[in-house]
Design a protein around this motif. Structure first.
Motif, PDB file in Angstrom:
ATOM      1  N   GLY A  33      -7.281   6.773  -2.409  1.00 50.38           N
ATOM      2  CA  GLY A  33      -7.321   5.325  -2.570  1.00 50.38           C
ATOM      3  C   GLY A  33      -8.533   4.863  -3.347  1.00 50.38           C
ATOM      4  O   GLY A  33      -8.459   3.904  -4.116  1.00 50.38           O
TER       5      GLY A  33
ATOM      6  N   TRP B  91      -7.598  -0.582  -4.756  1.00 48.03           N
ATOM      7  CA  TRP B  91      -8.491  -0.526  -3.605  1.00 48.03           C
ATOM      8  C   TRP B  91      -9.865  -0.994  -4.033  1.00 48.03           C
ATOM      9  O   TRP B  91     -10.437  -0.487  -4.986  1.00 48.03           O
ATOM     10  CB  TRP B  91      -8.599   0.896  -3.071  1.00 48.03           C
ATOM     11  CG  TRP B  91      -7.349   1.389  -2.425  1.00 48.03           C
ATOM     12  CD1 TRP B  91      -6.222   1.811  -3.051  1.00 48.03           C
ATOM     13  CD2 TRP B  91      -7.105   1.512  -1.034  1.00 48.03           C
ATOM     14  NE1 TRP B  91      -5.293   2.199  -2.119  1.00 48.03           N
ATOM     15  CE2 TRP B  91      -5.810   2.028  -0.881  1.00 48.03           C
ATOM     16  CE3 TRP B  91      -7.859   1.250   0.102  1.00 48.03           C
ATOM     17  CZ2 TRP B  91      -5.246   2.279   0.361  1.00 48.03           C
ATOM     18  CZ3 TRP B  91      -7.305   1.500   1.339  1.00 48.03           C
ATOM     19  CH2 TRP B  91      -6.009   2.000   1.463  1.00 48.03           C
TER      20      TRP B  91
ATOM     21  N   VAL C  30       0.848  -1.193   0.000  1.00 48.48           N
ATOM     22  CA  VAL C  30       0.000   0.000   0.000  1.00 48.48           C
ATOM     23  C   VAL C  30       0.883   1.241   0.000  1.00 48.48           C
ATOM     24  O   VAL C  30       1.858   1.310   0.744  1.00 48.48           O
ATOM     25  CB  VAL C  30      -0.917   0.004   1.251  1.00 48.48           C
ATOM     26  CG1 VAL C  30      -1.685   1.291   1.373  1.00 48.48           C
ATOM     27  CG2 VAL C  30      -1.849  -1.187   1.211  1.00 48.48           C
TER      28      VAL C  30
END
Length: 120
Positions: free
Chosen positions: A62, A68, A42
């Motif tokens: 995101g 995501w 991430v």
């Protein structure tokens, strides 16, 4: 390749604002540092979780990132957003039907049953 961390091994780690250090002097993490420790794939959005608007911005960025995906039912090692009154103001990792998260008011990293709003 380094094996993934077991989230349970981080429970008890001290809270440190903008913390990204898992061991040694100055060790400690904030909620996003914990997410990064457990999910190094991430991106670090430069989030200061003590400033809720930074976390909201990161979740908004995101949402535009194809990596995501919102889950109806969280699964182990997914990132969860938490907050009250429909807003996102905190992040953690879903692990064995609990949320592993770090906050200054908690004194560090804890594993809690998810109570209230959790977004997978």
């Amino acid at each position: 390749m380094t094996p993934p961390l077991d989230p349970a091994t981080l429970v008890g780690l001290p809270y440190r604002a903008l913390g990204r250090v898992l061991s040694g002097p100055g060790r400690g993490v904030d909620c996003w540092g914990l997410v990064l420790a457990l999910r190094p794939d991430v991106p670090d959005y430069g989030v200061d979780p003590d400033r809720a608007r930074d976390l909201v911005r990161a979740f908004a960025e995101g949402a535009r990132d194809a990596r995501w995906v919102r889950l109806e039912d969280p699964r182990d090692l997914c990132i969860v957003g938490m907050g009250a009154r429909g807003g996102l103001s905190h992040a953690g990792i879903w692990w064995r039907r609990r949320v592993i998260h770090a906050a200054s008011r908690l004194g560090g990293v804890r594993a809690d049953y998810a109570v209230g709003r959790v977004v997978g």
